[in-house]
Design an enzyme around this catalytic site. Structure first.
Site, mmCIF file in Angstrom:
data_model
loop_
_atom_site.group_PDB
_atom_site.id
_atom_site.type_symbol
_atom_site.label_atom_id
_atom_site.label_comp_id
_atom_site.label_asym_id
_atom_site.label_seq_id
_atom_site.Cartn_x
_atom_site.Cartn_y
_atom_site.Cartn_z
ATOM 1 N N ASP A 169 31.840 5.281 79.723
ATOM 2 C CA ASP A 169 31.125 4.158 80.333
ATOM 3 C C ASP A 169 30.029 4.686 81.270
ATOM 4 O O ASP A 169 29.281 3.916 81.857
ATOM 5 C CB ASP A 169 32.070 3.179 81.038
ATOM 6 C CG ASP A 169 32.882 3.826 82.130
ATOM 7 O OD1 ASP A 169 32.796 5.061 82.307
ATOM 8 O OD2 ASP A 169 33.624 3.088 82.823
ATOM 9 N N SER A 170 29.913 6.028 81.355
ATOM 10 C CA SER A 170 28.751 6.622 82.023
ATOM 11 C C SER A 170 27.468 6.212 81.291
ATOM 12 O O SER A 170 26.370 6.397 81.815
ATOM 13 C CB SER A 170 28.868 8.149 82.063
ATOM 14 O OG SER A 170 29.110 8.668 80.766
ATOM 15 N N ASP A 206 35.481 4.650 75.960
ATOM 16 C CA ASP A 206 35.978 4.248 77.282
ATOM 17 C C ASP A 206 36.289 2.755 77.314
ATOM 18 O O ASP A 206 35.584 1.952 76.691
ATOM 19 C CB ASP A 206 34.898 4.525 78.334
ATOM 20 C CG ASP A 206 35.308 5.621 79.292
ATOM 21 O OD1 ASP A 206 36.519 5.887 79.444
ATOM 22 O OD2 ASP A 206 34.390 6.228 79.898
ATOM 23 N N LYS A 224 39.900 5.572 76.224
ATOM 24 C CA LYS A 224 40.210 6.220 77.492
ATOM 25 C C LYS A 224 40.271 5.159 78.570
ATOM 26 O O LYS A 224 39.445 4.240 78.577
ATOM 27 C CB LYS A 224 39.144 7.264 77.836
ATOM 28 C CG LYS A 224 39.333 7.870 79.230
ATOM 29 C CD LYS A 224 38.492 9.114 79.416
ATOM 30 C CE LYS A 224 37.066 8.859 79.819
ATOM 31 N NZ LYS A 224 36.876 8.103 81.078
ATOM 32 N N GLU A 236 41.005 4.581 82.962
ATOM 33 C CA GLU A 236 41.185 5.192 84.276
ATOM 34 C C GLU A 236 42.348 4.527 85.004
ATOM 35 O O GLU A 236 42.589 3.336 84.830
ATOM 36 C CB GLU A 236 39.910 5.013 85.118
ATOM 37 C CG GLU A 236 38.695 5.712 84.534
ATOM 38 C CD GLU A 236 37.426 5.492 85.358
ATOM 39 O OE1 GLU A 236 37.520 5.019 86.521
ATOM 40 O OE2 GLU A 236 36.337 5.786 84.832
ATOM 41 N N GLU A 242 39.225 14.635 86.490
ATOM 42 C CA GLU A 242 37.852 14.712 87.005
ATOM 43 C C GLU A 242 37.852 14.998 88.510
ATOM 44 O O GLU A 242 38.611 14.381 89.266
ATOM 45 C CB GLU A 242 37.094 13.389 86.725
ATOM 46 C CG GLU A 242 35.665 13.447 87.281
ATOM 47 C CD GLU A 242 34.727 12.384 86.749
ATOM 48 O OE1 GLU A 242 35.143 11.573 85.888
ATOM 49 O OE2 GLU A 242 33.561 12.375 87.214
HETATM 50 O O1 KIV Z 1 32.232 7.920 81.450
HETATM 51 C C1 KIV Z 1 32.267 9.136 81.171
HETATM 52 O O2 KIV Z 1 31.322 9.683 80.612
HETATM 53 C C2 KIV Z 1 33.475 9.864 81.523
HETATM 54 C C3 KIV Z 1 33.514 11.334 81.409
HETATM 55 C C4 KIV Z 1 32.405 12.165 81.613
HETATM 56 C C5 KIV Z 1 34.849 11.939 81.548
HETATM 57 O O3 KIV Z 1 34.413 9.278 81.903
#
Ligand code: KIV
Length: 273
Positions: free
Chosen positions: A49-50, A88, A118, A120, A187
């Protein structure tokens, strides 16, 4: 008779089997052209989600939506055939209840074809991990510095610096392992903690600003290619400076256009006058 080689993607169980055998090389990707270039060399590609910050220029990841994730993940899946693809879970799409998490994850996977998700969160999110895994959705947990907790952490800060918080992060990782997570992203944690968690868990740890002892590493692709301007985290080594090359190429293009050097149609398509 033609023989077609069936492309074989790395599966989640294969990634898990790499623990203790070889390190897992992973990067982020948000779009088809990048994913196509990264695919062959990598074990895992994450549509993080970056995307919100890197591709949309937003200050944090919080406003990214399930629909946006599904679209970016679909582009990445369509243009790859080798790496395991993980998407994510966007903020607000899974924290309310395991049922909400299942609906969001199932939508992202069905729309994109990604191999897993993924999420969090610490011990309290382990119940959600279990709910998803028991229903067929592979989960990569993300502990330590969790960007979706930016407001409670008071910024993007390294975590686990006291014995108490290091112990909490270790317990977070263990809880997700017990819940069935196939791996854990660590992280922004101190080297000793990254090593301890990696040695404690049976599932792979994938570090980002953690420890070389981790079972793998994930970084943001733009950070290692010189495409993040001066906002590069200290732990991200720059392997190329594509940014400068793009700037030069665009300058050359703009100069040629201004000089009237356009390609002629008849040279491009064999059009006869
Ligand atoms: O959102 C993301 O890109 C991430 C990673 C870089 C681990 O969570």
């Amino acid at each position: 008779m033609s023989v077609h080689r069936q492309a074989k993607r790395i599966s989640v169980p294969q990634l898990m089997a790499y623990k203790g055998e070889r390190k897992i090389a992973a990067l982020t990707s948000y779009s088809a052209p990048f994913a196509r270039l990264l695919d062959e060399a990598l074990d895992m590609i994450l549509i993080g989600d970056s995307t919100a910050m890197v591709a949309y220029g937003l200050p944090d990841t919080l406003s990214f939506t399930v629909e946006q994730m599904a679209a970016h993940a679909a582009a990445v899946v369509r243009s790859t055939e080798h790496a395991c693809i993980i998407a994510d879970m966007p903020f607000g799409s899974y924290q309310q209840s395991p049922q909400q998490a299942f609906a969001s994850a199932a939508h992202i996977l069905a729309a994109s074809g990604a191999d897993g998700v993924k999420l969090e969160g610490g011990v309290t999110m382990a119940e959600t991990t279990r709910f998803l895994v028991e229903r067929g959705i592979p989960v990569l947990a993300h502990v330590g510095l969790m960007p979706q907790y930016v407001n409670t952490m008071g910024g993007f800060k390294a975590q686990g610096m006291t014995d108490e918080s290091a112990e909490r992060i270790l317990q977070d990782a263990i809880a997700h392992q017990h819940a069935g997570a196939f791996g854990v992203v660590l992280e922004g944690v101190a080297e000793a903690l990254g090593r301890r968690i990696t040695e404690t868990l049976d599932i792979p740890t994938i570090g980002i600003g953690a420890s070389p002892a981790c079972d793998g590493q994930i970084l943001v692709t733009e950070d290692i290619l010189g495409l993040s301007g001066d906002r590069i985290p200290k732990f991200a080594r720059q392997f190329a400076d594509i940014g400068s090359q793009i700037r030069l190429a665009v300058e050359q293009y703009a100069n040629e256009v201004r000089d009237g050097e356009f390609p002629r149609l008849e040279n491009c398509f064999g059009v006869k006058k």
